[in-house]
Enzyme design. Structure first.
Site, PDB file in Angstrom:
ATOM      1  CG  ASP A 151      -1.862  -1.169   1.252  1.00  0.00           C
ATOM      2  OD1 ASP A 151      -2.315  -1.573   0.183  1.00  0.00           O
ATOM      3  OD2 ASP A 151      -2.088  -1.694   2.351  1.00  0.00           O
TER       4      ASP A 151
ATOM      5  CE  LYS B  94       3.064  -2.220  -4.516  1.00  0.00           C
ATOM      6  NZ  LYS B  94       2.610  -1.968  -3.148  1.00  0.00           N
TER       7      LYS B  94
ATOM      8  N   GLY C   2      -4.417  -4.488  -4.543  1.00  0.00           N
ATOM      9  CA  GLY C   2      -5.399  -3.523  -5.012  1.00  0.00           C
ATOM     10  C   GLY C   2      -4.659  -2.248  -5.357  1.00  0.00           C
TER      11      GLY C   2
HETATM   12  P1  IMP Z   1      -2.608 -12.696   1.816  1.00  0.00           P
HETATM   13  O1  IMP Z   1      -1.690 -12.197   0.773  1.00  0.00           O
HETATM   14  O2  IMP Z   1      -4.063 -12.459   1.506  1.00  0.00           O
HETATM   15  O3  IMP Z   1      -2.331 -14.117   2.204  1.00  0.00           O
HETATM   16  O4  IMP Z   1      -2.341 -11.841   3.160  1.00  0.00           O
HETATM   17  C1  IMP Z   1      -1.122 -11.932   3.888  1.00  0.00           C
HETATM   18  C2  IMP Z   1      -0.729 -10.583   4.465  1.00  0.00           C
HETATM   19  O5  IMP Z   1      -0.380  -9.709   3.414  1.00  0.00           O
HETATM   20  C3  IMP Z   1      -1.839  -9.882   5.253  1.00  0.00           C
HETATM   21  O6  IMP Z   1      -1.253  -9.143   6.295  1.00  0.00           O
HETATM   22  C4  IMP Z   1      -2.433  -8.938   4.228  1.00  0.00           C
HETATM   23  O7  IMP Z   1      -3.063  -7.830   4.830  1.00  0.00           O
HETATM   24  C5  IMP Z   1      -1.172  -8.536   3.472  1.00  0.00           C
HETATM   25  N1  IMP Z   1      -1.449  -8.124   2.092  1.00  0.00           N
HETATM   26  C6  IMP Z   1      -1.739  -8.911   1.034  1.00  0.00           C
HETATM   27  N2  IMP Z   1      -1.901  -8.174  -0.073  1.00  0.00           N
HETATM   28  C7  IMP Z   1      -1.697  -6.901   0.293  1.00  0.00           C
HETATM   29  C8  IMP Z   1      -1.688  -5.659  -0.443  1.00  0.00           C
HETATM   30  O8  IMP Z   1      -1.891  -5.595  -1.653  1.00  0.00           O
HETATM   31  N3  IMP Z   1      -1.412  -4.554   0.288  1.00  0.00           N
HETATM   32  C9  IMP Z   1      -1.139  -4.581   1.613  1.00  0.00           C
HETATM   33  N4  IMP Z   1      -1.125  -5.711   2.322  1.00  0.00           N
HETATM   34  C10 IMP Z   1      -1.409  -6.859   1.666  1.00  0.00           C
END
Ligand code: IMP
Length: 421
Positions: free
Chosen positions: A13, A16, A40
């Site tokens: 976040d 980017k 996202g």
């Molecule tokens: P996962 O990728 O859904 O397995 O989540 C693992 C960790 O990465 C969690 O703490 C999420 O909040 C974080 N995370 C995953 N994708 C993003 C992103 O695009 N931005 C920020 N944090 C992310």
């Protein structure tokens, strides 16, 4: 611009999406190389807001080639929804290429993601529940299905039946509802038929492009400290979010890469669980009251803190960052005294790197230095000279502490709110 890897230098976040959009102007090809629809990327064009999850943001600029590389995990149903969403907003989804080797995310991955989080209780990771961990788990266990399987209707029907059977047993053991093969098959078949036109060997495509001298921008998702190897394990995602992931996730060799741009906020944020040494509830309250710092994928309020130079310096080391893009400078506009974390104190020890031991990191107390704020709006500044003197001093100091060249400063979400230093 040559071949540029753009990565997040913090916990994801970092803003980017906007920087990628700005740099895309000079790129011929934009490539996603890891992660899935857990990402996202928010881009504002005029009054329109686009949140992209799997498709590279290059899609918003006419004529750019967009590639979803082999290192990405794809939920095909969600990808079709994303394409349809863009079409509704008047964006033509042309020049999109999807790697035939990219692994697929299925509903059982999502369900397993949720069930494992429930089982972990207060030790949960705080995942996005998009099934990312279980999908990469299947890839590493060599039991995953890929895009090439999806677009081959006959093969897909057989392999999916076996996967549903196996995973239903696991779901039952968790006490979760088993999946219906026919329902999953229908949804995935339809998505496969829609996506087939985009699927190709993207390694060969990128090889020809780099030989031709095309400028390729590798669009990182998440951030350095969410990297499966270099992040705050186990509070990480399941892919390599660091610059090396751009090579393995695309098939473009390291000696074809020309530079690495690290994106970082002028402060620190994180969503999900895990240590965040410079976390500060007062900054979080201030930023949330301004309507800022809510996750683009899940809408969760982000945890916020002071700029952590120990972390960004570590990120510089792991990624080989050449140039820095500092975003959200305007988020600090009203603060009287700004703190920057320049070291961690753990008992009698002083650390200047991020320790691998998560328990040690959780105990680290930040050592701060203070900078006078500028207390005036920066969102209308369009050049380095227009920035308040204290803002320039602050930016120079955090770049020096990080160890890379200051390249871009972003003072708002719009394209024009971008200062090239
Ligand atoms: P996962 O990728 O859904 O397995 O989540 C693992 C960790 O990465 C969690 O703490 C999420 O909040 C974080 N995370 C995953 N994708 C993003 C992103 O695009 N931005 C920020 N944090 C992310």
């Amino acid at each position: 611009m040559a071949n540029t890897i753009l990565i997040g230098a913090q916990w994801g976040d970092e803003g980017k999406g906007k920087i990628i959009d700005v740099l895309t102007e000079k790129a011929d090809i934009v490539v996603r190389t890891q992660g899935g629809n857990n990402a996202g990327h928010t881009v504002y064009l005029g009054k329109k807001k686009y949140v992209l999850h799997l498709i590279p943001s290059g899609i918003l600029r006419r004529g750019k080639v967009c590639v979803i590389g082999n290192g990405v995990v794809i939920d095909p149903v969600s990808l079709v929804e994303e394409i349809d969403g863009l079409l509704k907003l008047g964006v033509r989804v042309k020049n999109l290429y999807i790697s035939e080797s990219a692994h697929l995310v299925f509903p059982y991955h999502r369900e397993l993601d949720s069930q494992r989080e429930i089982l972990k209780g207060k030790n949960k990771i705080g995942t996005t529940k998009r099934g990312i961990g279980p999908a990469y788990g299947d890839k590493a266990a060599r039991t995953g299905l890929r895009m090439i399987d999806l677009i081959n209707a006959e093969r897909f029907a057989g392999v999916l039946r076996l996967k549903i059977k196996e995973n239903n047993e696991i779901l039952k053991a968790f006490g979760a509802k088993p999946l219906n093969y026919a329902t999953v098959h229908k949804a995935y078949r339809e998505a496969g038929d829609r996506l087939k036109q985009y699927v190709t060997n993207t390694v060969v495509l990128l090889h020809h492009a780099t030989r031709r001298g095309d400028n390729v921008l590798f669009e990182g998702a998440q951030g350095t400290f969410l990297d499966i190897d270099h992040g705050t394990y186990p509070f990480v995602t399941s892919s390599n979010t660091t610059s090396g992931g751009a090579c393995t996730g695309s098939g473009v060799a390291p000696n074809r890469m020309d530079r690495v741009v690290g994106v970082m906020k002028a402060y620190t944020t994180r969503v999900g669980e895990g240590p965040l040494p410079s976390e500060n509830p007062e900054i979080a309250d201030m930023l949330h009251a301004m309507g800022r710092e809510f996750g683009a994928t899940t809408g969760r309020p982000r945890r916020c803190g002071w700029f952590d130079a120990v972390a960004t310096h570590h990120a510089c080391m792991v990624n080989g960052i050449d140039d820095l893009a500092v975003t959200n400078l305007d988020g600090l506009d009203t603060i009287e005294t700004i703190k920057v974390c320049v070291g961690y104190r753990a008992g009698l020890q002083r650390l200047d790197y991020v320790p691998a031991d998560i328990e040690l990191l959780a105990k680290c107390e930040p050592i701060y230095v203070e900078f006078p704020g500028w207390q005036q709006p920066t969102d209308k500044c369009r050049s380095w000279k227009q920035l308040p003197v204290n803002a320039r001093k602050y930016l120079k100091a955090i770049a020096k502490l990080t160890g890379a060249e200051l390249y871009i400063v972003s003072v708002g979400p719009a394209r024009e709110q971008t200062i090239f230093v």
